[in-house]
Scaffold this motif. Structure first.
Motif, PDB file in Angstrom:
ATOM      1  N   GLY A   1      -4.099   8.132   0.348  1.00 50.79           N
ATOM      2  CA  GLY A   1      -5.142   7.797  -0.605  1.00 50.79           C
ATOM      3  C   GLY A   1      -6.034   6.660  -0.132  1.00 50.79           C
ATOM      4  O   GLY A   1      -5.904   6.150   0.980  1.00 50.79           O
TER       5      GLY A   1
ATOM      6  N   ASP B   1       8.604   9.426  -2.718  1.00 47.56           N
ATOM      7  CA  ASP B   1       7.243   9.555  -3.227  1.00 47.56           C
ATOM      8  C   ASP B   1       6.282   8.807  -2.307  1.00 47.56           C
ATOM      9  O   ASP B   1       6.445   7.593  -2.102  1.00 47.56           O
TER      10      ASP B   1
ATOM     11  N   ASN C   1       0.826  -1.208   0.000  1.00 43.74           N
ATOM     12  CA  ASN C   1       0.000   0.000   0.000  1.00 43.74           C
ATOM     13  C   ASN C   1       0.858   1.255   0.000  1.00 43.74           C
ATOM     14  O   ASN C   1       1.918   1.288   0.627  1.00 43.74           O
ATOM     15  N   PRO C   2       0.389   2.322  -0.672  1.00 41.76           N
ATOM     16  CA  PRO C   2       1.085   3.607  -0.604  1.00 41.76           C
ATOM     17  C   PRO C   2       0.815   4.282   0.740  1.00 41.76           C
ATOM     18  O   PRO C   2       0.036   3.778   1.558  1.00 41.76           O
TER      19      PRO C   2
ATOM     20  N   ARG D   1       3.597   7.722  -2.960  1.00 43.11           N
ATOM     21  CA  ARG D   1       2.905   6.694  -3.731  1.00 43.11           C
ATOM     22  C   ARG D   1       3.714   5.416  -3.867  1.00 43.11           C
ATOM     23  O   ARG D   1       3.227   4.424  -4.433  1.00 43.11           O
ATOM     24  N   THR D   2       4.932   5.399  -3.363  1.00 45.89           N
ATOM     25  CA  THR D   2       5.783   4.220  -3.461  1.00 45.89           C
ATOM     26  C   THR D   2       5.091   3.006  -2.845  1.00 45.89           C
ATOM     27  O   THR D   2       4.638   3.066  -1.705  1.00 45.89           O
TER      28      THR D   2
ATOM     29  N   ASP E   1      -6.112   3.606  -0.789  1.00 45.37           N
ATOM     30  CA  ASP E   1      -5.407   2.364  -0.471  1.00 45.37           C
ATOM     31  C   ASP E   1      -4.272   2.602   0.523  1.00 45.37           C
ATOM     32  O   ASP E   1      -3.422   1.730   0.708  1.00 45.37           O
ATOM     33  N   GLY E   2      -4.246   3.776   1.142  1.00 52.20           N
ATOM     34  CA  GLY E   2      -3.131   4.162   1.990  1.00 52.20           C
ATOM     35  C   GLY E   2      -3.236   3.672   3.418  1.00 52.20           C
ATOM     36  O   GLY E   2      -4.169   2.960   3.814  1.00 52.20           O
TER      37      GLY E   2
END
Length: 370
Positions: free
Chosen positions: A198, A239, A194-195, A241-242, A200-201
């Motif tokens: 967001g 990032d 998961n990033p 988003r990684t 899915d965070g």
């Protein structure tokens, strides 16, 4: 006579990987007493990682350390020193959700994990393996970084409060005192992709597991976003988003900011434990976990072991507390729940039924003809 490697993960909440491996081997030997059994308990970065490494690596040793627990209370913990100066530090041991007397999603923090890492560095560790499953917090690893020398300050220049709660007041991250990585670097062991932010965070997916209500999630998210922004302003180019940045309430992100590298937990653990080499000398491998389901193929221990077995040209067998998906890639499977007549009975006596599963798999195993 066959050589049989037993490489299960823990049955979380029921039995450690070491206990499961021993029980499976005992059951197997009750049927095939002449076989050579090789217990190699596995882990994917969650609870039990220290136990797995300690059992599998000769010459390893526990090192005690006093830390601040996730709830802010001093507690005794440990990290593991492997030959060659490699240190294994487990977040669940120092800052895990299992240590919380009651869930506190805004206040739980990761300082203890950072303190254990610092202790390993002080002892001369040349490389770090950092297992980050089982976190109690959603602080982005802020407490961990603080324990390693970073300062997280509010607009007045004062240190912020611990946990995600303090992130709401974060204005500046000062990294001038942050300790460097050891010469051999640091690898993050995690099976989470998961990033940080967001839908899915870390907050949205894992916050509710740690006590967050629907109204709490946006507040947790805002704190993590503020932390990421402050680190970016401090010159850290990671990032959010990684994949994996959201692991352990964002501790994956904090470790990336420190300079650590993400690695699939099961594969990194298997490599460090020498599992590929062991399977090259084996005739069959038995793996398992508490629940085998559709998520098991996403980097979990059984899927990793099955892939290694295929590469080595040997069959893989599966023993699981329950089996809720087609165990593709396995030559045979045994469910403890089915053997016990129900999940409640299997959970009540996991080692009894693990022994039964080992025996059942041994009866099904047909070694290759020489």
């Amino acid at each position: 006579m066959a050589t049989v490697v037993f490489a299960p993960d823990s049955f979380k909440g029921s039995a450690t990987a070491t206990e499961v491996a021993a029980a499976l081997a005992e059951g197997w030997m009750s049927v095939r007493a002449d076989d050579r059994v090789v217990p190699m308990p596995m882990a994917d970065g969650g609870e039990g990682t220290l136990d797995a490494f300690e059992a599998a690596v000769p010459g390893s040793g526990r090192r005690p350390v006093s830390v601040t627990g996730p709830e802010g209370v001093d507690r005794e913990a440990s990290w593991l020193l492997l030959p060659g100066g490699i240190a294994v530090v487990e977040l669940a041991e120092t800052s895990g959700i299992g240590l919380m007397p009651a869930l506190a999603v805004f206040d739980a923090q990761t300082a203890g994990f950072g303190q254990a890492i610092a202790a390993a560095l002080d002892a001369g560790a040349t490389r770090l393996l950092l297992a980050i499953g089982g976190s109690a917090s959603t602080d982005g690893g802020a407490g961990m970084l603080s324990a390693l020398g970073a300062r997280l300050l509010d607009a007045t220049g004062s240190d912020i409060a611990s946990g995600n709660r303090g992130l709401a007041e974060l204005a500046v991250v000062d990294l001038t005192g942050l300790r460097p990585l050891p010469l051999g670097g640091a690898r993050i062991l995690s099976d989470v992709t998961n990033p940080l932010l967001g839908p899915d965070g870390a907050a949205a997916v894992f916050g509710p597991q740690k006590g967050a209500s629907a109204d709490d999630v946006p507040v947790l998210e805002a704190g993590l976003a503020r932390f990421a922004s402050a680190l970016r302003e401090a010159g850290v180019e990671v990032d959010p988003r990684t994949p994996g940045a959201g692991a352990a309430g964002g501790t994956g992100f904090g470790l990336l900011a420190w300079g650590a590298e993400l690695a699939p937990g099961a594969a990194a653990a298997g490599e460090a434990l020498g599992l590929p080499e062991a399977l090259a000398e084996a005739d069959v491998v038995v793996t398992g976990e508490g629940r085998y389901d559709s998520q098991s193929a996403a980097g979990k221990v059984p899927e990793y072991v099955a892939l290694l077995a295929a590469a080595a040209g040997i069959p893989a067998l599966l023993a699981a507390g329950s089996i809720a998906a087609d165990p593709r890639g396995f030559a045979g499977a045994a469910s403890l729940s089915e053997l016990a007549g129900g999940s409640a009975a299997a959970i009540a006596e996991p080692l009894r039924w693990a022994r039964a599963a080992g025996g059942a798999l041994a009866r099904r195993f047909a070694p290759p003809t020489p």
